[in-house]
Every structure is written in C-alpha cells, then in structure tokens.
Motif scaffolding. Sequence first.
Motif, PDB file in Angstrom:
ATOM      1  N   VAL A 198       0.825  -1.215   0.000  1.00 27.07           N
ATOM      2  CA  VAL A 198       0.000   0.000   0.000  1.00 27.07           C
ATOM      3  C   VAL A 198       0.858   1.263   0.000  1.00 27.07           C
ATOM      4  CG1 VAL A 198      -1.932  -1.157   1.123  1.00 27.07           C
ATOM      5  CG2 VAL A 198      -0.264   0.088   2.525  1.00 27.07           C
ATOM      6  N   GLY A 199       2.180   1.088  -0.077  1.00 29.17           N
ATOM      7  CA  GLY A 199       3.057   2.242  -0.232  1.00 29.17           C
ATOM      8  C   GLY A 199       3.530   2.887   1.045  1.00 29.17           C
ATOM      9  N   VAL A 200       3.468   2.178   2.166  1.00 26.57           N
ATOM     10  CA  VAL A 200       3.957   2.719   3.437  1.00 26.57           C
ATOM     11  C   VAL A 200       5.477   2.570   3.489  1.00 26.57           C
ATOM     12  CG1 VAL A 200       3.947   2.391   5.952  1.00 26.57           C
ATOM     13  CG2 VAL A 200       1.803   2.234   4.656  1.00 26.57           C
ATOM     14  N   ALA A 201       6.165   3.630   3.896  1.00 26.26           N
ATOM     15  CA  ALA A 201       7.619   3.574   4.019  1.00 26.26           C
ATOM     16  C   ALA A 201       8.012   2.534   5.072  1.00 26.26           C
ATOM     17  CB  ALA A 201       8.164   4.946   4.413  1.00 26.26           C
ATOM     18  N   ARG A 202       9.176   1.899   4.854  1.00 26.96           N
ATOM     19  CA  ARG A 202       9.590   0.809   5.754  1.00 26.96           C
ATOM     20  C   ARG A 202       9.700   1.272   7.200  1.00 26.96           C
ATOM     21  NH1 ARG A 202      14.240  -2.591   2.413  1.00 26.96           N
ATOM     22  NH2 ARG A 202      13.143  -2.638   0.414  1.00 26.96           N
ATOM     23  N   GLU A 203      10.184   2.487   7.386  1.00 26.74           N
ATOM     24  CA  GLU A 203      10.356   2.960   8.763  1.00 26.74           C
ATOM     25  C   GLU A 203       9.022   3.219   9.469  1.00 26.74           C
ATOM     26  OE1 GLU A 203      11.017   6.562   5.985  1.00 26.74           O
ATOM     27  OE2 GLU A 203      11.498   4.408   6.050  1.00 26.74           O
ATOM     28  N   ASP A 204       7.916   3.258   8.696  1.00 25.33           N
ATOM     29  CA  ASP A 204       6.591   3.502   9.278  1.00 25.33           C
ATOM     30  C   ASP A 204       5.768   2.229   9.420  1.00 25.33           C
ATOM     31  OD1 ASP A 204       7.042   6.246   9.477  1.00 25.33           O
ATOM     32  OD2 ASP A 204       6.326   6.617   7.431  1.00 25.33           O
ATOM     33  N   THR A 205       6.363   1.086   9.116  1.00 23.24           N
ATOM     34  CA  THR A 205       5.595  -0.159   9.084  1.00 23.24           C
ATOM     35  C   THR A 205       4.998  -0.494  10.442  1.00 23.24           C
ATOM     36  OG1 THR A 205       6.904  -1.074   7.265  1.00 23.24           O
ATOM     37  CG2 THR A 205       5.734  -2.646   8.657  1.00 23.24           C
ATOM     38  N   ASP A 206       5.752  -0.327  11.508  1.00 20.77           N
ATOM     39  CA  ASP A 206       5.228  -0.664  12.837  1.00 20.77           C
ATOM     40  C   ASP A 206       4.050   0.231  13.206  1.00 20.77           C
ATOM     41  OD1 ASP A 206       7.071  -2.661  13.097  1.00 20.77           O
ATOM     42  OD2 ASP A 206       8.457  -1.514  14.366  1.00 20.77           O
ATOM     43  N   ARG A 207       4.180   1.521  12.929  1.00 18.48           N
ATOM     44  CA  ARG A 207       3.064   2.437  13.233  1.00 18.48           C
ATOM     45  C   ARG A 207       1.837   2.072  12.401  1.00 18.48           C
ATOM     46  NH1 ARG A 207       2.500   7.473  12.453  1.00 18.48           N
ATOM     47  NH2 ARG A 207       3.948   7.684  10.701  1.00 18.48           N
ATOM     48  N   PHE A 208       2.067   1.702  11.142  1.00 21.32           N
ATOM     49  CA  PHE A 208       0.960   1.300  10.280  1.00 21.32           C
ATOM     50  C   PHE A 208       0.282   0.046  10.841  1.00 21.32           C
ATOM     51  CE2 PHE A 208      -0.390  -1.287   6.532  1.00 21.32           C
ATOM     52  CZ  PHE A 208      -1.460  -0.489   6.127  1.00 21.32           C
ATOM     53  N   GLY A 209       1.081  -0.907  11.297  1.00 20.59           N
ATOM     54  CA  GLY A 209       0.520  -2.116  11.884  1.00 20.59           C
ATOM     55  C   GLY A 209      -0.316  -1.814  13.119  1.00 20.59           C
ATOM     56  N   GLN A 210       0.163  -0.889  13.946  1.00 20.31           N
ATOM     57  CA  GLN A 210      -0.601  -0.507  15.136  1.00 20.31           C
ATOM     58  C   GLN A 210      -1.936   0.140  14.760  1.00 20.31           C
ATOM     59  OE1 GLN A 210       2.168   2.001  17.204  1.00 20.31           O
ATOM     60  NE2 GLN A 210       3.509   0.295  17.786  1.00 20.31           N
ATOM     61  N   ARG A 211      -1.903   0.961  13.708  1.00 23.60           N
ATOM     62  CA  ARG A 211      -3.132   1.612  13.272  1.00 23.60           C
ATOM     63  C   ARG A 211      -4.123   0.587  12.722  1.00 23.60           C
ATOM     64  NH1 ARG A 211      -6.263   5.788  14.683  1.00 23.60           N
ATOM     65  NH2 ARG A 211      -7.111   6.966  12.903  1.00 23.60           N
ATOM     66  N   LEU A 212      -3.618  -0.397  11.976  1.00 19.74           N
ATOM     67  CA  LEU A 212      -4.498  -1.459  11.512  1.00 19.74           C
ATOM     68  C   LEU A 212      -5.104  -2.210  12.697  1.00 19.74           C
ATOM     69  CD1 LEU A 212      -2.784  -3.190   8.449  1.00 19.74           C
ATOM     70  CD2 LEU A 212      -4.734  -1.632   8.460  1.00 19.74           C
ATOM     71  N   GLY A 213      -4.314  -2.391  13.754  1.00 20.60           N
ATOM     72  CA  GLY A 213      -4.834  -3.033  14.954  1.00 20.60           C
ATOM     73  C   GLY A 213      -5.998  -2.250  15.540  1.00 20.60           C
ATOM     74  N   GLU A 214      -5.922  -0.929  15.471  1.00 21.29           N
ATOM     75  CA  GLU A 214      -7.027  -0.091  15.956  1.00 21.29           C
ATOM     76  C   GLU A 214      -8.264  -0.260  15.084  1.00 21.29           C
ATOM     77  OE1 GLU A 214      -5.488   3.872  16.142  1.00 21.29           O
ATOM     78  OE2 GLU A 214      -3.894   3.329  17.547  1.00 21.29           O
ATOM     79  N   VAL A 215      -8.061  -0.365  13.759  1.00 20.12           N
ATOM     80  CA  VAL A 215      -9.192  -0.588  12.854  1.00 20.12           C
ATOM     81  C   VAL A 215      -9.866  -1.920  13.172  1.00 20.12           C
ATOM     82  CG1 VAL A 215      -9.862  -0.966  10.447  1.00 20.12           C
ATOM     83  CG2 VAL A 215      -8.176   0.795  11.003  1.00 20.12           C
TER      84      VAL A 215
END
Length: 512
Positions: A198-215
């Motif tokens: 989905v185009g998320v930068a590698r350094e942001d992957t953990d934050r993206f995963g946490q946000r998906l957890g919230e969804v």
Amino acid sequence: MTDVDSSDGLMTPIRPEQLEPGAVIAQSLDNQWVPVQLTKEMIERGRSLDQVGRQRVQEARTEYFRSLINASQVVINRAYFYNNDAINCDLAQGGEARTAHQRLLASGAIVPFLLNERHPAEEPPAHLHLRRDGFTAWQETLAGMPAADRVRCVRMSWNDTPGDQENRERTRIRLFQPFAEKVQGLTAKDIDILAAQVGVAREDTDRFGQRLGEVVGFSNDLSVRRQPVVRNTLYEEFVSVPGTNIAEGRYDRDKPFAAEIKQLLDLIYNVNLADALGRYPLTPVGSLRRVVLQEAREARATAGFVEDPEQLLTLLQRHTFATVQDHLTPSAVNALDLQDIWRLRQTSAWNEYIRAFDTLTAAPEAFHDSVGRVFDRYVRLNSEILRLAREGRHARPNHWRPVVEVVVTLGAAVFTAVSGDDMWEVAGSILPLTVSGSLTGSVQLVLRNRTAGRQEQKFAREIAAVRLASEREWSHFHDLVRRLPGYRDGRGPGPTGTASTTTQDNEDLPEY
C-alpha cells in the motif's frame, strides 16, 4: 416458492449464477473511488470529492468505457446509474447517448445489481442519498426503451418471501458478513508485505501495523455489540473529517494512514460484491489490486491456481508477436461516445477479441498457445476503435507501440515481463522474504501502449491465482527468473499493489 423466472414487461430477473462467465464489476464506478495518488493529494490539500470532481469523473468514465470494451458483461450497482456522472451524463444528455445506453441494457452488456429493490425504476428509500435529476434521467431511460426490450437485473434472491427475508438473509451472508470478516482479518496478514504494497515507508511499518490493529479492534467491538461493521462507520472513525457527510469525501490528514486505510476499505468493499456474484472485480488504473489482501482464495471458473514454479516461469518468458502495421491509437478512450462503444461491440473484431480472452482465462496453463491470439485480436480491436474515433471526428491519434505485460505478484515481490514492438524486458522488485510457509499471489495480463497515456485503451486483468507451497519453491522460482536473459533485479523502495477501485448503516440494508 420459486425464484422469479419471467419478465414484468421491462425487467428480466436473473440470479448471480446466470451472469456470463466473463462478467466483471467495475470498481471505478464506486461512489468513493479515487485513484491512490489523487487520494493522497486530496488529503494533503484538504480537497473534497466535488473539488476533484472533473478529474475523477474523467478517469471513472475512461474505466467505464474500458470495462465495456474489454468484458462481455458489466454489473453495475443500481445507485450508480443515477448518482455517478460518469454513467448518468449519457442518460441526462438524451438523444443518441441515451439510446446507446438503452441498447447496452437490452443486450445484457450492462446488468443493474439490485440490493433491496425488486425493479430498476423503483424509488429509493428516503434516507438514502439521491441525485433527483439523475434518478429522473434513469427512470426516463427505462421508460423510453422499446416495448420488446428487457433489462436483465441481478439480485441475491427473487423469492417472494414475507418481508423479502430470503434476499435479506442471502445479502447479509454474502455481502455484509464477508466485509466484516475481511476487515477483521487485516492484522492476520503479513504486515511487512501489506505495508509495502500500500506504499507505506519501511520505517513507518510498525506504526501502520498498530493503526491497523485499531481498525480491527474497533470493528471487533462493533461486532460484539451486534452493530453492523460497515464502510461508512469505519470511514467516520479512521478516514473522514469529523462532522462531515461521508458522501462529501473529505479525508482527514490528521488521522494516521487515512489514505492507506481508505484504499484498503475500498478494495475490500468492491471485491466483496464480486465474490458475492461469483465474478471478478475490474480494478482501475491507479487502484489497489486484490493481491494486496494476501488471500488463498478459491479457484473460480475464470481463473485457476498456478502452483508449479516452472509453469509460473513460462508466463514470464519471451513471446513473439506479429509486426503491427497500424501505429496509431485514439489519445483518450473517453473522447469516444457511448454510441461508439455500442457500435464497437457489434463488430467481428470485438467478438473475436472477447472469445480469444475467454479461451485464455479458461486455460491459463496454455498461456503460450493463446496469448498470441489475444494480442492479435487486441491489435485488430484497436484499429476498429481508431476507425470509429475518426468517423466521429474525435480521433486525436497518438503513436502506438502495443505490448503485452505479464505481472506476477508473490507476497511483496513483483515480477514483470513486457514484450512487443521488437523488444522484451523482464524485471523483479523484491523485498526480503519475511514469511515461512506458503505464498499466494496472482498473474495479471496487461495489454497496453508502451508509451501510454492514462486514458488510452488498455486492458488489465487477473488471469490466474498463484500459490507456492513453501519458501523453497519461492526461492526456486526466483532463481529461474533471474536466469532469464536481460533480467533486472530492482530493489528500490519496494513494490506497491496498485493496478497498471455503499453504505451499510441501517437495518433495512442500504445501497451497497
């Protein structure tokens, strides 16, 4: 009681299994569809759907025409006939444009999907969004059809049960429940692969995963409280500007990963209807492809699994095509008229093209034997499109260098082979393998102009699903591809899952 099997004088009701095998659902006609890049620009600049309306309608109309050119049958949510300008402009215009639409309806090229309603001209419930002028044009279009013509309409059930209970139950099981399950399964995916696609930068992957957890957590809470898990509710919490109408399409830059979450929700929403009808979504240019969802989905009649590395390799190997004599193509498909599309579908060139593609998808393992025929018919079809464009005085031809592109996606790896115009290229974009066990993916066939503009005629569609049993098979396939002559191994920021994509918020089952 039995399903309705006769027409009412205008409508012929059909069930999902009665759709043509090559039928598609055009994702670009979704009322929230926006290409990935335009979504990011909207969020960055605080712009609404109306404020990008001209560009969005233009791109949606291009995809609408492409779907009618490249598929035998297109299923369209009834609400889009009156709420989407990409379609409704022909109905409102009247004259030849409306007549062409009526002919497409009567021929079964266009099939309205009905959710709760039992007739295509039925007045929507008062609580649903409705463009009154658009709905009037839709009703007039249906009323003006010749007496002998019928409109095929598809619905989950036509049984005349009390309260329409059977249709409601089938719709819940086939549409609403799978939507919730797909959303709640996002954190079960490989987050590194999902983030890359989905185009998320590698350094942001953990934050993206946490946000998906919230969804996922928010969705689970809704289910536990027996509240519907619907796209509008998820938009309100994770995508849209607070206090705004979802239909306005104002996406909040202050909500983390709003653009990426929107694209995932839209993808899930649109493949859901395709699944419910047993057909495939036609993914527009610049939208996420289904492969992003990392599904080990079942093989369908139109595409089987490729499970052998050597067989998968043959899809990427060199193909030889006849020299193309006609080096011109219309600069933009949406510069044509709908009546041009109707006329095109009456030609032998179009019918031979559709038959050639149906043969390919019925047996993707015979790719080398059939792809040349598809390419040849595609070239002939382009000549016919150009002829129609010239007759209509809107040709504006571009130089044309037709190529075949095969895209194999496996996890976070994308391999592409492009051939045609006396050239052949194969390249891979690979992130480190982060999973063990089986890998799933897809094979996509693209027919396009090598020097393409976004709005030219183009075909892009999945022709097979891929499933490799182990990391060992993946490594074997990668080694085979790297040995191909001229192979390039790209290791940039990583591949994305975009293609070269309604509300459910009350007890009465709103428009899907």
